[in-house]
Write a protein that holds these residues in place. Structure first.
Motif, PDB file in Angstrom:
ATOM      1  N   ARG A 124       0.815  -1.221   0.000  1.00  0.00           N
ATOM      2  CA  ARG A 124       0.000   0.000   0.000  1.00  0.00           C
ATOM      3  C   ARG A 124       0.849   1.271   0.000  1.00  0.00           C
ATOM      4  O   ARG A 124       0.324   2.373  -0.137  1.00  0.00           O
ATOM      5  N   LEU A 125       2.144   1.121   0.150  1.00  0.00           N
ATOM      6  CA  LEU A 125       3.051   2.270   0.209  1.00  0.00           C
ATOM      7  C   LEU A 125       3.693   2.520  -1.156  1.00  0.00           C
ATOM      8  O   LEU A 125       3.802   1.606  -1.973  1.00  0.00           O
ATOM      9  N   PRO A 126       4.160   3.735  -1.406  1.00  0.00           N
ATOM     10  CA  PRO A 126       4.779   4.043  -2.709  1.00  0.00           C
ATOM     11  C   PRO A 126       6.225   3.544  -2.786  1.00  0.00           C
ATOM     12  O   PRO A 126       7.180   4.319  -2.815  1.00  0.00           O
ATOM     13  N   ILE A 127       6.364   2.207  -2.803  1.00  0.00           N
ATOM     14  CA  ILE A 127       7.691   1.594  -2.885  1.00  0.00           C
ATOM     15  C   ILE A 127       7.652   0.436  -3.874  1.00  0.00           C
ATOM     16  O   ILE A 127       6.587  -0.078  -4.219  1.00  0.00           O
ATOM     17  N   HIS A 128       8.824   0.055  -4.310  1.00  0.00           N
ATOM     18  CA  HIS A 128       8.974  -1.131  -5.165  1.00  0.00           C
ATOM     19  C   HIS A 128       9.955  -2.065  -4.472  1.00  0.00           C
ATOM     20  O   HIS A 128      11.062  -1.660  -4.107  1.00  0.00           O
ATOM     21  N   LEU A 129       9.540  -3.313  -4.266  1.00  0.00           N
ATOM     22  CA  LEU A 129      10.395  -4.319  -3.634  1.00  0.00           C
ATOM     23  C   LEU A 129      10.995  -5.234  -4.690  1.00  0.00           C
ATOM     24  O   LEU A 129      10.286  -5.706  -5.578  1.00  0.00           O
ATOM     25  N   SER A 130      12.281  -5.477  -4.573  1.00  0.00           N
ATOM     26  CA  SER A 130      12.964  -6.469  -5.401  1.00  0.00           C
ATOM     27  C   SER A 130      13.557  -7.507  -4.473  1.00  0.00           C
ATOM     28  O   SER A 130      14.164  -7.169  -3.465  1.00  0.00           O
ATOM     29  N   LEU A 131      13.410  -8.772  -4.827  1.00  0.00           N
ATOM     30  CA  LEU A 131      13.889  -9.868  -3.982  1.00  0.00           C
ATOM     31  C   LEU A 131      15.145 -10.497  -4.553  1.00  0.00           C
ATOM     32  O   LEU A 131      15.229 -10.781  -5.750  1.00  0.00           O
ATOM     33  N   CYS A 132      16.124 -10.719  -3.682  1.00  0.00           N
ATOM     34  CA  CYS A 132      17.286 -11.543  -3.986  1.00  0.00           C
ATOM     35  C   CYS A 132      17.363 -12.612  -2.904  1.00  0.00           C
ATOM     36  O   CYS A 132      17.263 -12.302  -1.720  1.00  0.00           O
ATOM     37  N   GLY A 133      17.543 -13.851  -3.304  1.00  0.00           N
ATOM     38  CA  GLY A 133      17.556 -14.957  -2.364  1.00  0.00           C
ATOM     39  C   GLY A 133      18.910 -15.266  -1.774  1.00  0.00           C
ATOM     40  O   GLY A 133      19.027 -16.107  -0.892  1.00  0.00           O
ATOM     41  N   ASN A 134      19.949 -14.569  -2.264  1.00  0.00           N
ATOM     42  CA  ASN A 134      21.286 -14.774  -1.719  1.00  0.00           C
ATOM     43  C   ASN A 134      22.113 -13.516  -1.949  1.00  0.00           C
ATOM     44  O   ASN A 134      21.740 -12.641  -2.727  1.00  0.00           O
ATOM     45  N   ILE A 135      23.234 -13.451  -1.278  1.00  0.00           N
ATOM     46  CA  ILE A 135      24.050 -12.236  -1.319  1.00  0.00           C
ATOM     47  C   ILE A 135      24.721 -12.018  -2.677  1.00  0.00           C
ATOM     48  O   ILE A 135      24.884 -10.882  -3.119  1.00  0.00           O
ATOM     49  N   GLU A 136      25.074 -13.093  -3.364  1.00  0.00           N
ATOM     50  CA  GLU A 136      25.719 -12.951  -4.665  1.00  0.00           C
ATOM     51  C   GLU A 136      24.792 -12.265  -5.664  1.00  0.00           C
ATOM     52  O   GLU A 136      25.205 -11.352  -6.391  1.00  0.00           O
ATOM     53  N   ASP A 137      23.523 -12.706  -5.704  1.00  0.00           N
ATOM     54  CA  ASP A 137      22.554 -12.070  -6.596  1.00  0.00           C
ATOM     55  C   ASP A 137      22.324 -10.617  -6.206  1.00  0.00           C
ATOM     56  O   ASP A 137      22.177  -9.746  -7.060  1.00  0.00           O
ATOM     57  N   ALA A 138      22.287 -10.347  -4.909  1.00  0.00           N
ATOM     58  CA  ALA A 138      22.072  -8.979  -4.441  1.00  0.00           C
ATOM     59  C   ALA A 138      23.214  -8.059  -4.869  1.00  0.00           C
ATOM     60  O   ALA A 138      22.969  -6.951  -5.350  1.00  0.00           O
ATOM     61  N   ILE A 139      24.418  -8.512  -4.720  1.00  0.00           N
ATOM     62  CA  ILE A 139      25.577  -7.693  -5.091  1.00  0.00           C
ATOM     63  C   ILE A 139      25.578  -7.410  -6.591  1.00  0.00           C
ATOM     64  O   ILE A 139      25.875  -6.291  -7.023  1.00  0.00           O
ATOM     65  N   GLN A 140      25.191  -8.399  -7.383  1.00  0.00           N
ATOM     66  CA  GLN A 140      25.105  -8.186  -8.832  1.00  0.00           C
ATOM     67  C   GLN A 140      23.983  -7.222  -9.188  1.00  0.00           C
ATOM     68  O   GLN A 140      24.094  -6.461 -10.142  1.00  0.00           O
ATOM     69  N   ALA A 141      22.896  -7.252  -8.426  1.00  0.00           N
ATOM     70  CA  ALA A 141      21.734  -6.410  -8.717  1.00  0.00           C
ATOM     71  C   ALA A 141      21.915  -4.960  -8.270  1.00  0.00           C
ATOM     72  O   ALA A 141      21.276  -4.066  -8.819  1.00  0.00           O
ATOM     73  N   LEU A 142      22.769  -4.722  -7.298  1.00  0.00           N
ATOM     74  CA  LEU A 142      22.882  -3.378  -6.708  1.00  0.00           C
ATOM     75  C   LEU A 142      23.142  -2.264  -7.725  1.00  0.00           C
ATOM     76  O   LEU A 142      22.494  -1.218  -7.647  1.00  0.00           O
ATOM     77  N   PRO A 143      24.049  -2.424  -8.681  1.00  0.00           N
ATOM     78  CA  PRO A 143      24.278  -1.305  -9.610  1.00  0.00           C
ATOM     79  C   PRO A 143      23.055  -0.914 -10.437  1.00  0.00           C
ATOM     80  O   PRO A 143      22.859   0.260 -10.732  1.00  0.00           O
ATOM     81  N   SER A 144      22.209  -1.867 -10.770  1.00  0.00           N
ATOM     82  CA  SER A 144      21.045  -1.555 -11.597  1.00  0.00           C
ATOM     83  C   SER A 144      19.795  -1.239 -10.779  1.00  0.00           C
ATOM     84  O   SER A 144      18.861  -0.631 -11.285  1.00  0.00           O
TER      85      SER A 144
END
Length: 114
Positions: A23-43
């Motif tokens: 209900r809030l003006p946010i967008h959530l993105s899920l990463c299931g592990n730290i490696e995927d999160a680190i790769q996703a951070l720049p974009s």
């Protein structure tokens, strides 16, 4: 709209956050592990990073890997009930908030409203 990168080893945590925060003006993105999160951070261009797990060893590793990158993105941690010594150790890792995982979705809604 704010972007939140949510790192969690359990899909059910993402589902709870998505349901409660939808209900809030946010967008959530899920990463299931730290490696995927680190790769996703720049974009992702995240405004916040949420780490959600009840595995303490995994939690500390993920916090260390994120904070070592000096991203200047606020880091919010959600985990199980911890003893005082562990809580103090986590606070020293440059997080901005440490929240005990709620037992029921109504508790989580109350935390969000607060």
């Amino acid at each position: 709209m704010r972007e939140i990168l949510l790192i969690s080893d359990k899909q059910e945590y993402f589902n709870t956050f998505y349901k409660s925060l939808g209900r809030l003006p946010i967008h959530l993105s899920l990463c299931g592990n730290i490696e995927d999160a680190i790769q996703a951070l720049p974009s992702e261009k995240s405004s916040w990073i949420f780490i959600i797990t009840d595995n303490l060893e995994l939690l500390e590793d993920w916090i260390d890997q994120i904070t070592s990158r000096n991203l200047e993105i606020p880091l919010v941690v959600f985990t199980k009930k911890l003893d005082q010594e562990t809580r103090e150790r986590l606070w020293q890792k440059n997080i901005i908030e440490l929240v005990q995982l709620p037992i029921h979705h109504k508790e989580f809604d109350h935390i969000i409203d607060s």
